[in-house]
Design a protein around this motif. Structure first.
Motif, mmCIF file in Angstrom:
data_model
loop_
_atom_site.group_PDB
_atom_site.id
_atom_site.type_symbol
_atom_site.label_atom_id
_atom_site.label_comp_id
_atom_site.label_asym_id
_atom_site.label_seq_id
_atom_site.Cartn_x
_atom_site.Cartn_y
_atom_site.Cartn_z
ATOM 1 N N UNK A 151 0.836 -1.206 0.000
ATOM 2 C CA UNK A 151 0.000 0.000 0.000
ATOM 3 C C UNK A 151 0.872 1.258 0.000
ATOM 4 N N UNK A 152 1.928 1.245 0.807
ATOM 5 C CA UNK A 152 2.845 2.387 0.833
ATOM 6 C C UNK A 152 3.483 2.597 -0.533
ATOM 7 N N UNK A 153 3.905 1.518 -1.156
ATOM 8 C CA UNK A 153 4.520 1.627 -2.481
ATOM 9 C C UNK A 153 3.538 2.219 -3.490
ATOM 10 N N UNK A 154 2.280 1.803 -3.414
ATOM 11 C CA UNK A 154 1.268 2.346 -4.341
ATOM 12 C C UNK A 154 1.049 3.830 -4.075
ATOM 13 N N UNK A 155 1.047 4.212 -2.791
ATOM 14 C CA UNK A 155 0.848 5.619 -2.455
ATOM 15 C C UNK A 155 1.997 6.478 -2.972
ATOM 16 N N UNK A 156 3.224 6.000 -2.815
ATOM 17 C CA UNK A 156 4.394 6.738 -3.299
ATOM 18 C C UNK A 156 4.349 6.849 -4.818
ATOM 19 N N UNK A 157 3.994 5.753 -5.474
ATOM 20 C CA UNK A 157 3.918 5.776 -6.938
ATOM 21 C C UNK A 157 2.840 6.750 -7.407
ATOM 22 N N UNK A 158 1.701 6.756 -6.710
ATOM 23 C CA UNK A 158 0.614 7.665 -7.093
ATOM 24 C C UNK A 158 1.019 9.117 -6.877
ATOM 25 N N UNK A 159 1.665 9.405 -5.749
ATOM 26 C CA UNK A 159 2.108 10.772 -5.472
ATOM 27 C C UNK A 159 3.134 11.225 -6.504
ATOM 28 N N UNK A 160 4.054 10.341 -6.856
ATOM 29 C CA UNK A 160 5.091 10.669 -7.838
ATOM 30 C C UNK A 160 4.471 10.958 -9.199
ATOM 31 N N UNK A 161 3.573 10.076 -9.627
ATOM 32 C CA UNK A 161 2.938 10.256 -10.930
ATOM 33 C C UNK A 161 2.097 11.531 -10.962
ATOM 34 N N UNK A 162 1.357 11.788 -9.872
ATOM 35 C CA UNK A 162 0.532 12.993 -9.824
ATOM 36 C C UNK A 162 1.411 14.239 -9.870
ATOM 37 N N UNK A 163 2.520 14.218 -9.129
ATOM 38 C CA UNK A 163 3.434 15.353 -9.149
ATOM 39 C C UNK A 163 4.029 15.591 -10.517
ATOM 40 N N UNK A 164 4.430 14.527 -11.185
ATOM 41 C CA UNK A 164 4.997 14.670 -12.530
ATOM 42 C C UNK A 164 3.949 15.190 -13.510
ATOM 43 N N UNK A 165 2.695 14.721 -13.364
ATOM 44 C CA UNK A 165 1.619 15.222 -14.226
ATOM 45 C C UNK A 165 1.418 16.722 -14.045
ATOM 46 N N UNK B 181 10.588 21.105 -3.997
ATOM 47 C CA UNK B 181 10.313 21.472 -2.597
ATOM 48 C C UNK B 181 8.836 21.267 -2.255
ATOM 49 N N UNK B 182 8.366 20.048 -2.484
ATOM 50 C CA UNK B 182 6.949 19.732 -2.350
ATOM 51 C C UNK B 182 6.783 18.439 -1.572
ATOM 52 N N UNK B 183 5.830 18.439 -0.650
ATOM 53 C CA UNK B 183 5.482 17.248 0.121
ATOM 54 C C UNK B 183 4.028 16.902 -0.191
ATOM 55 N N UNK B 184 3.770 15.634 -0.395
ATOM 56 C CA UNK B 184 2.417 15.172 -0.691
ATOM 57 C C UNK B 184 1.904 14.350 0.485
ATOM 58 N N UNK B 185 0.707 14.689 0.944
ATOM 59 C CA UNK B 185 0.037 13.888 1.971
ATOM 60 C C UNK B 185 -0.961 12.965 1.257
ATOM 61 N N UNK B 186 -0.732 11.660 1.414
ATOM 62 C CA UNK B 186 -1.596 10.665 0.781
ATOM 63 C C UNK B 186 -2.286 9.856 1.884
ATOM 64 N N UNK B 187 -3.517 10.211 2.271
ATOM 65 C CA UNK B 187 -4.204 9.435 3.298
ATOM 66 C C UNK B 187 -4.445 7.998 2.825
ATOM 67 N N UNK B 188 -4.097 7.039 3.674
ATOM 68 C CA UNK B 188 -4.242 5.628 3.312
ATOM 69 C C UNK B 188 -5.114 4.862 4.298
#
Length: 314
Positions: free
Chosen positions: A12-26, A51-58
């Motif tokens: 789940x953590x890996x999916x959250x990191x991947x989603x945050x990364x992809x969203x940031x790149x988009x 210089x960005x932090x993403x909060x991904x509630x899981x």
């Protein structure tokens, strides 16, 4: 009741990191070295070198899973309140100025984007000073005129959690559940209806509040302490931000409140918000299947609740 395994939590953590990364790149952010800063109820990801932090509630309450728009609406409030404070120069972790000030839904996760701030590791917080700062936060928030629900966290999380626990007898006994439901029935009318609250506590005003122990949710940076984590921002009485601080904490708040022209803590309201805070801990048990480590962390608070006389009237 399916309890997530260690492997499932890691996935789940890996999916959250991947989603945050992809969203940031988009969104056009230069992300090449994402790193997890924190992983409990949310996965907090620094999209380095941006210089960005993403909060991904899981770990989510039942209402968010049943109706994703409920989560999105609360995240909009979180961003709006924190952004409003930041725009006026108050010490707060601000939303990232590099992306639109809106929640982003990606790969099943709804996330928010924040400015990265350097945290001083190992800093020992001065709790009483932070409680004094809470009075200043309340003074600032009195001017906020955005749309907020009335005591949204209590009115959603507690009944949802208690309802879910009806199907989790391994987590909460029938006797404990009956007590919790009885206590909620006593206090729910004043926490779910503003007119009922105002009729019950004449002269006690409500206002925008942090919603989740602001004296605890502060980040120590080289430039000072910043308020953070406005996920539960709501309309309510200031006592809701002061549950379980003890008499010394209340005295510190009252002194600081007087300096900024705010009223003192009302003991009757505090009694109700303390009870609600204890019930919120009980309700969080319903999230244990999503986050098994919660059980050990909640046990001392649950034990304290069991030996506290139940609230039977307001």
């Amino acid at each position: 009741m399916h309890v997530l395994s260690t492997d499932e939590l890691a996935a789940r953590t890996e999916r959250a990191v991947a989603a945050a990364t992809a969203a940031g790149q988009d969104l056009g952010l230069p992300v090449s070295q994402p790193r997890v800063l924190y992983d409990v109820f949310s996965v907090i990801v620094h999209l380095a070198p941006a210089p960005v932090v993403v909060r991904v509630p899981t770990v989510l309450p039942p209402s968010y899973s049943a109706d994703p728009e409920t989560q999105t609406a609360q995240q909009r409030s979180e961003l709006d309140v924190a952004g409003w404070l930041a725009d006026r120069g108050h010490p707060v972790v601000p939303p990232s100025p590099l992306v639109p000030r809106e929640p982003v839904r990606h790969e099943g996760f709804s996330m928010t984007f924040w400015q990265y701030v350097e945290e001083v590791s190992g800093a020992e917080p001065d709790t009483l000073r932070r409680i004094e700062q809470t009075a200043r936060l309340h003074a600032a928030l009195r001017e906020y005129d955005g749309e907020l629900g009335f005591w949204t966290p209590f009115g959603t999380y507690i009944p949802d959690g208690l309802a879910a626990l009806e199907h989790m007898p391994d987590l909460l006994s029938a006797a404990d559940l009956e007590r919790a439901q009885s206590e909620w029935a006593v206090i729910a009318p004043v926490l779910t209806s503003r007119p009922t609250f105002e009729q019950t506590f004449p002269g006690v005003d409500v206002q925008p509040i942090h919603g989740d122990a602001p004296y605890y949710n502060m980040i120590t940076t080289p430039d000072g302490e910043l308020w953070s984590d406005f996920e539960l921002a709501t309309l309510g009485a200031i006592e809701s931000d002061l549950t379980m601080v003890g008499s010394e904490g209340i005295a510190a708040y009252d002194s600081a409140a007087a300096d900024v022209g705010l009223r003192a803590v009302d003991e009757r309201v505090l009694r109700v918000t303390d009870a609600a805070s204890r019930l919120a801990v009980v309700a969080v048990l319903a999230m244990v299947p999503q986050l098994p480590m919660l059980l050990d962390g909640l046990t001392p608070s649950l034990d304290a609740w069991r030996v506290t006389p139940p609230i039977t009237e307001i």
